[in-house]
Design a protein around this motif. Structure first.
Motif, short mmCIF file in Angstrom:
data_model
loop_
_atom_site.label_atom_id
_atom_site.label_comp_id
_atom_site.label_asym_id
_atom_site.label_seq_id
_atom_site.Cartn_x
_atom_site.Cartn_y
_atom_site.Cartn_z
N PHE A 959 0.84 -1.19 0.00
CA PHE A 959 0.00 0.00 0.00
C PHE A 959 0.88 1.25 0.00
O PHE A 959 1.90 1.32 0.69
N THR A 960 0.44 2.25 -0.77
CA THR A 960 1.04 3.59 -0.70
C THR A 960 0.02 4.62 -0.25
O THR A 960 0.39 5.75 0.07
N GLN A 961 -1.26 4.29 -0.25
CA GLN A 961 -2.34 5.09 0.29
C GLN A 961 -3.37 4.14 0.90
O GLN A 961 -3.56 3.04 0.36
N PRO A 962 -4.04 4.48 1.96
CA PRO A 962 -3.92 5.67 2.80
C PRO A 962 -2.73 5.61 3.76
O PRO A 962 -2.53 6.53 4.55
N LEU A 963 -1.99 4.50 3.73
CA LEU A 963 -0.81 4.34 4.56
C LEU A 963 0.22 3.58 3.74
O LEU A 963 -0.07 3.03 2.69
N VAL A 964 1.44 3.58 4.24
CA VAL A 964 2.53 2.89 3.54
C VAL A 964 2.86 1.64 4.33
O VAL A 964 3.34 1.72 5.47
N THR A 965 2.53 0.50 3.70
CA THR A 965 2.78 -0.77 4.39
C THR A 965 2.67 -1.90 3.39
O THR A 965 2.12 -1.74 2.28
N THR A 966 3.20 -3.04 3.76
CA THR A 966 3.04 -4.26 2.97
C THR A 966 2.38 -5.31 3.86
O THR A 966 2.86 -5.58 4.97
N ALA A 967 1.30 -5.84 3.35
CA ALA A 967 0.56 -6.86 4.10
C ALA A 967 0.55 -8.15 3.31
O ALA A 967 0.39 -8.15 2.09
#
Length: 998
Positions: A959-967
């Motif tokens: 993810f780069t929106q709404p947060l930056v993370t990898t799930a």
């Protein structure tokens, strides 16, 4: 007139005076008209105007000759009553023949065959002398190769030596696949001195026989076939050594009653101690040769098959001109002798010996009048078709035998006849199994029959070989006919279960008789029961694809559990209270069967789609069909099978026009049978909580098909196969309420396209403006079909049309509406149909509009129903492509996918989105990419993002929106997205209210 068996055929004979002098053929010069001669026309030649007349034009001798004539290529015969002959005697057989100059003979056919049929006192061996032009003769079942049919009188003459154990012979003259007139005169069979040499026999060439085997079992042979040192066979051995046949027969029956170790599913010891019934009308009819058809969907349901001891084994009670005529009356109802089970059951219920006497009489009649015959021609040789012989061996005969074994009416002589028949049956079954290229349910049945004979007669030395041949072929067929998904390759639930039953018999008889079985029996059979469950509807039944009847898969599950533990079968057998439930939507990858469901409650929605091989046998032209059920009612149906007759309705059920799929230029699909699949289908298939999606393509071509009066398959393909059009059907199930069916017809040229839907309703109505069609059922469950692509579209409802047939449920002979959405235009063409089941008093409102979407080869629409607002984008080639959507629900969307849907339940604000072949997504608030394209669903619940991974592997989503993370999302589960990555959701979100209101 009385029906007599001549040459293994039924001929209507007119009694006549014996020929004066030495000629054994009465009226062989036809100077007394047709006296003594009868005409036989088998079913294959009915309708070809086969005639037998006496004419005076250019006879060979005297003033008259016989004229045999047909309007088309045909095989038919005239014959006389059998006459006595002497074993070892020499007989000169003569006939004069000529053909009209315009008469034609099929390539490879003899044109003319003079057949001398030999009737054995102890059965039948190779039971025909076949004599053809050129003075050639063979002893067998097929005529040898022949010279051309002459146009001037030509003599055919041979001398034959009558084989041992023959006491009578019949003389029949066949026209052998000729068209036009053939003239016959001066036919004679005259005994000559043994010093007159017999004509050397030649080998067969052509003809109908493909099987060969040993001759029928004689008394002498059977006495040498026993293992006389087997325990309990001591008295049999002594009688054999004394060459006392009567003593052998008595001792052998005593052995079978008291000492045989063989065990069947039911044994004489299971007989009730007391009678429980006095009145068994069906058995009384059977004893009087009035046979009821309780087992097959064909006509008639009851028929007289003879008077007294003269059971007419070769009689079809319907004339070939009757549309309900089918040779399967002989090949199933009579040949398989399931009516003997009626006698057997009645005997145990009543303990009345009249039923035992009737069975013995019919057994003796069969042995006398239906001798072993290897001829492979179902038009005249039903009784010795390997399939029917197999059915007798594993079903009706052992059931009758073990019910009547201890009856005083079952004499040593009758038991001896029965045992000789067992060996003859084994011979025909081995002959059929000798061909390694044959496959299908016939072969499994033949294995089953041979294995049963081998198990139940261990005292016959050949029995171990019978079991080995059967078991070796069983293993081959299990691997060949049952792909990894478990559905038998004919793709008919009915024949799938028939094959299961045949494979199951060794698992029953083997343990009963301490014979081990290969593990493959257990594993493959369990997979077959599982397959039936995986594609069943919520009522527990399978869609009757191809030649099938309704199969109750759930009711069969307990049988599968007898083979071993299986959580799916336990779930099905328990009605869902135990075991492990399957997913709501399931598929079989080798069969190409897809079953989409809103749940497993009886009233839940069920949508079936077929997109795979057509089937190795019993195939219908029904690719890409859909079937729909809701509230435990069938709304769109598959017609299933129909009687294997030669009716117009039989043709209709085989064809595309009786199924919910598309015709091109009025032509049917012409796929034909498919080879045994070795790989799964490559169709895209996705199932998620928001939608299911599947697509498949038919590219085998379309062809005109016309009626032809042929049993089982009364049709003929005419004209060229048109492969200019390819049909791709995409089914998007918008869970849980309804489905979108998108059809594209790609190719070249101008065509008419008919998109058919088979409604199960008394009637239906079409809106002249919108072309929407709604059913008019009387039970409150309805179906609305909303066509979305209106360009060039017309709609009509066809109900009970007879020429050509359309709008019928064939098996029920019930008029039902066929909805025909029609377009006439140049290819490509497109149909988009919204399938909406409902229970409201009025059809639900439905509106579809263009959805602004850009991308390569995309189709897009918005839709609105009382349930929701929705948007759908499909990439027609099913490939992942960049798509830009201007969504009223989600704003500007950029997605890389093969398909995408955006949905919002009515009365709510939550928006759910998802697709398949998804690589990336971006809107004003959310952006992510997947490590590998796949199916997913996501939404923002107010507590954050949740994502469903619809693939069968873990997926990394960055993810780069709404947060930056990898799930990392686990397969088949919901994942909550946070700054720390992803975590499994404690509770799955509710996307829509369920299909069934709670």
């Amino acid at each position: 007139m009385k029906l007599r068996l001549v040459s293994g055929l039924l001929l209507f004979l007119v009694c006549g005076k014996a020929w004066a002098g030495d000629n054994l053929v009465p009226n062989g010069d036809f100077e007394s008209g047709t006296t003594g001669w009868g005409l036989f026309v088998p079913a294959e030649s009915q309708g070809k105007n086969c005639q037998f007349t006496i004419v005076q034009e250019n006879p060979h001798g005297g003033t008259s000759c016989a004229k045999l004539q047909s309007d088309d290529f045909a095989r038919y015969a005239v014959g006389v009553k059998p006459f006595p002959v002497t074993t070892g005697g020499h007989y000169r057989v003569t006939a004069w023949v000529r053909g009209d100059p315009r008469t034609q003979v099929n390539k490879g056919a003899a044109g003319f065959v003079l057949r001398l049929t030999l009737h054995y006192t102890i059965g039948a061996g190779a039971n025909n002398f076949n004599i053809v032009l050129g003075n050639k003769v063979n002893l067998g079942h097929s005529p040898p190769k022949s010279g051309p049919l002459p146009t001037t009188w030509t003599k055919t003459e041979v001398v034959v030596e009558i084989p041992p154990d023959v006491d009578t012979a019949g003389c029949d003259v066949f026209v052998h696949y000729a068209k036009g007139a053939v003239y016959l005169d001066d036919v004679s069979v005259v005994k000559v001195d043994s010093s007159v040499a017999a004509t050397p026999l030649v080998s067969s060439g052509g003809g109908a026989a493909f099987l060969s085997g040993p001759p029928a079992t004689t008394d002498d042979y059977l006495m040498t076939a026993f293992d006389l040192d087997a325990p309990g066979m001591e008295k049999v051995k002594a009688a054999v050594q004394a060459k006392d046949l009567a003593a052998v027969q008595k001792a052998y029956l005593d052995y079978r009653r008291t000492a045989s170790p063989a065990k069947w599913k039911v044994m004489p010891s299971d007989q009730p101690a007391k009678a429980v019934s006095n009145d068994e009308p069906a058995a009384d009819d059977t004893a009087a040769h009035k046979i009821h058809n309780f087992w097959y969907d064909m006509q008639p349901k009851v028929a007289d098959m003879g008077v007294g001891t003269d059971f007419q084994w070769f009689r079809n009670p319907l004339p070939p001109s009757d549309p309900n005529y089918t040779n399967n009356w002989m090949g199933c109802v009579i040949s398989r002798t399931q009516f003997w089970e009626v006698l057997a059951t009645a005997y145990w219920k009543t303990q009345n010996e009249k039923y035992a006497r009737a069975w013995v009489e019919q057994l003796e009649s069969f042995a006398r009048d239906v001798p072993l015959d290897y001829t492979n021609n179902d038009e005249q040789n039903y009784e010795w078709s390997p399939l029917d012989a197999a059915n007798r061996m594993f079903e009706s005969w052992p059931m009758a035998y073990y019910h009547f074994l201890n009856s005083p009416s079952f004499t040593p002589e009758a038991n001896w006849i029965y045992t000789k028949e067992i060996r003859d049956h084994a011979s025909i079954l081995i002959a059929g199994l000798n061909d390694p290229k044959r496959a299908g349910n016939w072969i499994t049945a033949e294995c089953c029959g041979l294995y049963t004979a081998g198990v139940l007669y261990p005292e016959i030395t050949e029995s171990a070989r019978w079991r080995k041949i059967a078991m070796d072929r069983f293993v081959v067929e299990l691997n060949k006919l049952v792909p990894p998904d478990g559905f038998e390759v004919e793709l008919s639930p009915g024949y799938d279960t028939s094959t299961i039953e045949q494979f199951t018999i060794p698992t029953q008889l083997g343990p009963l008789n301490n014979i081990p079985l290969p593990e493959i029996f257990r594993s493959k059979l369990i997979s077959m029961y599982r397959a039936l469950v995986l594609v069943m509807d919520q009522s527990g039944n399978d869609v009757p694809t191809n030649d099938s009847w309704i199969i109750k898969a759930r009711a069969l599950a307990p049988r599968g559990l007898k083979l071993g533990d299986d959580p799916l079968l336990e779930w099905a057998a328990s009605g869902g209270t135990k075991g492990t439930a399957p997913p709501d939507s399931t598929m079989l990858p080798y069969a190409g069967f897809y079953a989409m469901r809103s749940g497993w409650k009886p009233d839940d929605l069920f949508l079936f789609f077929r997109g795979g091989p057509s089937g190795f046998g019993h195939q219908h032209e029904e690719d890409l069909e859909v079937v729909l059920r809701a509230w435990n009612k069938t709304l769109l149906y598959d017609p299933g099978t129909y009687s294997y007759d030669k009716s117009q309705m039989r043709r209709y059920v085989l064809g595309t026009s009786s199924h919910s799929t598309i015709l091109v230029d009025g032509k049917w699909q012409h796929a034909g049978t498919s080879p045994i699949p070795t790989q799964p289908v490559s169709n895209p298939w996705v199932t998620t909580p928001l939608f299911d999606y599947v697509a498949s393509t038919f590219d085998k071509g379309y062809q005109d098909n016309v009626y032809a009066p042929i049993n089982y398959s009364p049709m003929k393909w005419v004209g060229a196969l048109d492969k200019s059009i390819t049909h791709t059907r995409r089914v998007l199930y918008l869970r849980p309420y309804y489905a979108l069916v998108l059809d594209t017809l790609d190719g070249t040229g101008n065509h008419t396209f008919d998109n058919l839907f088979q409604m199960d309703a008394p009637s239906a109505t079409a809106d002249p403006t919108t072309h929407a069609v709604v059913s008019q059922r009387t039970d409150g469950v309805q179906l609305a079909l909303y066509p979305i692509e209106q360009e060039n579209l017309t709609a009509e409802v066809v109900l009970g049309q007879k020429d050509p047939i359309l709008g019928w449920f064939p098996l029920q002979n019930r008029a039902t509406p066929t909805v025909r959405f029609h377009k006439q235009q140049a290819a490509p063409a497109i149909f988009a149909t919204f399938l909406y089941p409902y229970q409201e008093a009025s059809p639900p409102a439905f509106e579809a509009q263009t959805l602004p979407a850009q991308g390569d080869n995309v189709w897009s629409r918005t839709f609105e129903t009382p349930k929701e607002k929705g948007e759908v984008v499909l990439v027609k080639n099913n490939k992942t492509e960049p798509i830009s959507i201007t969504s009223s629900l989600a704003g500007a969307v950029q997605v890389e996918a093969a398909g995408w849907t955006i949905r919002q339940p009515k009365g709510g604000t939550q928006v759910w989105q998802g697709g398949w072949g998804v690589r990336s997504y971006k809107d004003a608030h959310t952006a992510f990419t997947l490590d590998e394209p796949g199916p997913l669903v996501f939404g923002n619940t107010g507590n954050g993002l949740v994502l469903y991974n619809g693939s069968d592997r873990p997926v990394a989503v960055t993810f780069t929106q709404p947060l930056v993370t990898t799930a990392t999302a686990a397969p088949g589960t919901w994942t909550e997205i946070s700054a720390q990555g992803g975590a499994p959701s404690a509770n799955a979100p509710t996307l829509f209210p369920p299909f069934l209101a709670k």
